[in-house]
Design a protein around this motif. Sequence first.
Motif, PDB file in Angstrom:
ATOM      1  N   PHE A 258      -7.237  -0.462   1.184  1.00 15.97           N
ATOM      2  CA  PHE A 258      -6.262  -1.136   0.318  1.00 15.97           C
ATOM      3  C   PHE A 258      -5.062  -0.230   0.048  1.00 15.97           C
ATOM      4  O   PHE A 258      -3.924  -0.673   0.072  1.00 15.97           O
ATOM      5  N   SER A 259      -5.332   1.045  -0.217  1.00 15.48           N
ATOM      6  CA  SER A 259      -4.236   1.957  -0.550  1.00 15.48           C
ATOM      7  C   SER A 259      -3.292   2.131   0.630  1.00 15.48           C
ATOM      8  O   SER A 259      -2.072   2.127   0.462  1.00 15.48           O
ATOM      9  N   VAL A 260      -3.871   2.291   1.824  1.00 17.80           N
ATOM     10  CA  VAL A 260      -3.030   2.503   3.003  1.00 17.80           C
ATOM     11  C   VAL A 260      -2.178   1.251   3.267  1.00 17.80           C
ATOM     12  O   VAL A 260      -0.977   1.333   3.518  1.00 17.80           O
ATOM     13  N   ALA A 261      -2.811   0.076   3.173  1.00 21.50           N
ATOM     14  CA  ALA A 261      -2.069  -1.165   3.412  1.00 21.50           C
ATOM     15  C   ALA A 261      -0.973  -1.333   2.358  1.00 21.50           C
ATOM     16  O   ALA A 261       0.139  -1.768   2.655  1.00 21.50           O
ATOM     17  N   LEU A 262      -1.295  -0.931   1.135  1.00 21.56           N
ATOM     18  CA  LEU A 262      -0.339  -1.024   0.038  1.00 21.56           C
ATOM     19  C   LEU A 262       0.798  -0.018   0.240  1.00 21.56           C
ATOM     20  O   LEU A 262       1.973  -0.344   0.039  1.00 21.56           O
ATOM     21  N   GLY A 263       0.451   1.176   0.641  1.00 22.63           N
ATOM     22  CA  GLY A 263       1.448   2.214   0.896  1.00 22.63           C
ATOM     23  C   GLY A 263       2.402   1.785   1.987  1.00 22.63           C
ATOM     24  O   GLY A 263       3.611   2.015   1.927  1.00 22.63           O
ATOM     25  N   ARG A 264       1.855   1.106   2.969  1.00 25.02           N
ATOM     26  CA  ARG A 264       2.687   0.624   4.065  1.00 25.02           C
ATOM     27  C   ARG A 264       3.682  -0.409   3.541  1.00 25.02           C
ATOM     28  O   ARG A 264       4.859  -0.396   3.854  1.00 25.02           O
ATOM     29  N   LYS A 265       3.174  -1.286   2.693  1.00 22.57           N
ATOM     30  CA  LYS A 265       4.014  -2.326   2.086  1.00 22.57           C
ATOM     31  C   LYS A 265       5.141  -1.682   1.272  1.00 22.57           C
ATOM     32  O   LYS A 265       6.237  -2.205   1.197  1.00 22.57           O
ATOM     33  N   LEU A 266       4.827  -0.542   0.648  1.00 24.72           N
ATOM     34  CA  LEU A 266       5.820   0.128  -0.193  1.00 24.72           C
ATOM     35  C   LEU A 266       6.738   1.048   0.625  1.00 24.72           C
ATOM     36  O   LEU A 266       7.547   1.766   0.069  1.00 24.72           O
ATOM     37  N   GLY A 267       6.559   1.031   1.941  1.00 23.79           N
ATOM     38  CA  GLY A 267       7.495   1.750   2.803  1.00 23.79           C
ATOM     39  C   GLY A 267       7.167   3.207   3.068  1.00 23.79           C
ATOM     40  O   GLY A 267       8.043   3.967   3.458  1.00 23.79           O
ATOM     41  N   LEU A 268       5.930   3.639   2.863  1.00 25.97           N
ATOM     42  CA  LEU A 268       5.589   5.034   3.168  1.00 25.97           C
ATOM     43  C   LEU A 268       5.559   5.247   4.687  1.00 25.97           C
ATOM     44  O   LEU A 268       5.286   4.321   5.444  1.00 25.97           O
ATOM     45  N   THR A 269       5.820   6.484   5.081  1.00 31.65           N
ATOM     46  CA  THR A 269       5.784   6.802   6.511  1.00 31.65           C
ATOM     47  C   THR A 269       4.330   6.985   6.940  1.00 31.65           C
ATOM     48  O   THR A 269       3.435   7.114   6.108  1.00 31.65           O
ATOM     49  N   LYS A 270       4.143   7.084   8.262  1.00 27.99           N
ATOM     50  CA  LYS A 270       2.792   7.234   8.782  1.00 27.99           C
ATOM     51  C   LYS A 270       2.129   8.510   8.250  1.00 27.99           C
ATOM     52  O   LYS A 270       0.968   8.491   7.855  1.00 27.99           O
ATOM     53  N   LEU A 271       2.878   9.592   8.220  1.00 26.46           N
ATOM     54  CA  LEU A 271       2.291  10.845   7.727  1.00 26.46           C
ATOM     55  C   LEU A 271       1.951  10.742   6.246  1.00 26.46           C
ATOM     56  O   LEU A 271       0.937  11.260   5.786  1.00 26.46           O
ATOM     57  N   GLN A 272       2.805  10.063   5.503  1.00 23.58           N
ATOM     58  CA  GLN A 272       2.497   9.860   4.075  1.00 23.58           C
ATOM     59  C   GLN A 272       1.257   8.991   3.928  1.00 23.58           C
ATOM     60  O   GLN A 272       0.453   9.189   3.023  1.00 23.58           O
ATOM     61  N   LEU A 273       1.090   8.042   4.857  1.00 24.04           N
ATOM     62  CA  LEU A 273      -0.091   7.179   4.798  1.00 24.04           C
ATOM     63  C   LEU A 273      -1.367   7.963   5.096  1.00 24.04           C
ATOM     64  O   LEU A 273      -2.412   7.717   4.494  1.00 24.04           O
ATOM     65  N   TYR A 274      -1.289   8.931   6.005  1.00 22.29           N
ATOM     66  CA  TYR A 274      -2.462   9.785   6.271  1.00 22.29           C
ATOM     67  C   TYR A 274      -2.851  10.499   4.985  1.00 22.29           C
ATOM     68  O   TYR A 274      -4.014  10.578   4.603  1.00 22.29           O
ATOM     69  N   ASP A 275      -1.824  11.037   4.346  1.00 21.44           N
ATOM     70  CA  ASP A 275      -2.009  11.766   3.106  1.00 21.44           C
ATOM     71  C   ASP A 275      -2.623  10.866   2.033  1.00 21.44           C
ATOM     72  O   ASP A 275      -3.610  11.211   1.379  1.00 21.44           O
ATOM     73  N   LEU A 276      -2.032   9.694   1.889  1.00 25.45           N
ATOM     74  CA  LEU A 276      -2.500   8.732   0.899  1.00 25.45           C
ATOM     75  C   LEU A 276      -3.934   8.296   1.193  1.00 25.45           C
ATOM     76  O   LEU A 276      -4.768   8.207   0.292  1.00 25.45           O
ATOM     77  N   GLY A 277      -4.227   8.052   2.476  1.00 24.47           N
ATOM     78  CA  GLY A 277      -5.564   7.614   2.866  1.00 24.47           C
ATOM     79  C   GLY A 277      -6.614   8.650   2.488  1.00 24.47           C
ATOM     80  O   GLY A 277      -7.684   8.317   1.978  1.00 24.47           O
ATOM     81  N   MET A 278      -6.292   9.919   2.721  1.00 29.59           N
ATOM     82  CA  MET A 278      -7.235  10.992   2.363  1.00 29.59           C
ATOM     83  C   MET A 278      -7.457  11.023   0.858  1.00 29.59           C
ATOM     84  O   MET A 278      -8.593  11.104   0.391  1.00 29.59           O
TER      85      MET A 278
END
Length: 498
Positions: A258-278
């Motif tokens: 959910f967080s990664v999908a949400l982060g993507r919706k909010l415009g985070l970059t792929k590297l930020q999404l890795y970070d967020l996912g962890m």
Amino acid sequence: MTDTPPDAGSAAPPRRATIAETVATSDSFLRHVGREFLVVFYAALRSLKLYPIENAQVQKALDDLATVAKHVLDVEQELELRLQGEFIFVNSTRLRLALENYASFSHVLQVMRTCGVGAIRLDAQVDRRQLQILVSLLLAHSTGETSPDTIHEIIGKLSEAGATHVVVEPPFETDENVADSEKAKEAAKRTYARSVAVTKEVINSLRLGRTANVKRVKRAVQAIVDQVLNNESSLLGLTTLRDYDEYTFVHSVNVCIFSVALGRKLGLTKLQLYDLGMTALFHDVGKSRVPLEVLNKEGGLTEEEWRILQAHPWLGVLTLFGLRGYGEIPYRGMVVCYEHHMKTDLTGYPRAIRPRSLSIFSKIVAVADGFDAATSRRVYQTVPIQPDQVLKEMWENPRRGYDRVVVKAFINLIGIYPVGTCVILDTYEVALVHAANPDTSFVHRPVVRIVASADGAITHPGILADLAERDAQGNFPRTIVKVTDPSRFGINVSDYFV
Ligand SMILES: [Fe+2]
Ligand SMILES: [Fe+2]
């Protein structure tokens, strides 16, 4: 933990590398050595094809192969070469194709495909002899007829020859470009199952007082991010599989998705999404230090038990400090562990003494966490609340302390009727929400799977219906009337998502 905003990280020297930075450096290292490995691998295959094993050129090629493999393994502990569609990945980093390495790329790709090999993994103990066995076996099988058994023959021969530090696997990820939704679903299921397994391993070893290997978790998170970026709905659909016994692990993985999908919706970059996912996957890691009797207790907790449970945010920070591969621990992960129950107005726990603003990662994880926790069935919550009610409460009740912008994005992401919601239609049919409508002006008209006919007969797998579709007269033939509890109709939601 200070009360400065986490993004003002420069105030706390020496600053630890974030996971994004770690990934970025290891990315460029892997791209470099990965290409090098592919070139020497190709040279070994080619020379052994042309000359007998004693030939000097063959021997030199095998020496080079062993040297490059060792170079990678000294840094990475493990070397995985994996095919995904037209791409080659080395330890989750995609190798970019350049003209000068085109021949080696396409040759290795073709050999692996003919042998039915999707991935080759070497561990740190691999030696030149075992590499030679691998090259010979691949070569021997890359010329004849390919059959689904080829890979198993290779696996058998590797173990016969004692090549215990070489593992070959059939392809397990599907082509990035495969339109076939069934295949995407299969890939999503594998990613999901693997992530749950890795999480379980980590939490269980922490519970036993052992350290855990962050690298494997990192790879699982990368797979989640890649899959969310490729085909968001297939993984989101799996978050409805809420296994009661495995709650802790499944919850962590769901919050991550959910967080990664949400982060993507909010415009985070792929590297930020890795970070967020962890950070999302580890948000409740502190619970590994809370006794199971407290975590799984039925009925109300005593004051003392609440105190212990509410310690999990800061226990999480301590746990992250102790994980193996210290440099890999995201600084933001600690912040999220600490802040995810604080609420935006700071009325949650741990109590903030001074004013602070929560990190955006914490706000995202808090929404994902709140939603998954409220919609799951747990020991002490046998009847989960219907997803639409949970969203309504998160949106309307400021005392819940969620960030409004993030909740809005979340509703846009999963629709007002999240995947897995059981609904009654105006045709008296019962349906399960299959996917949100990509057009946000139709949030109330998702794609559904009709699982019970108007007379109450259960259908499996049931047909899909897009509620935004109109009939010849321009009317909607089906409309959601209300949300219902699937168990009232004898419907087991997970039967339709496995
Ligand atoms: Fe928590
Ligand atoms: Fe949680």
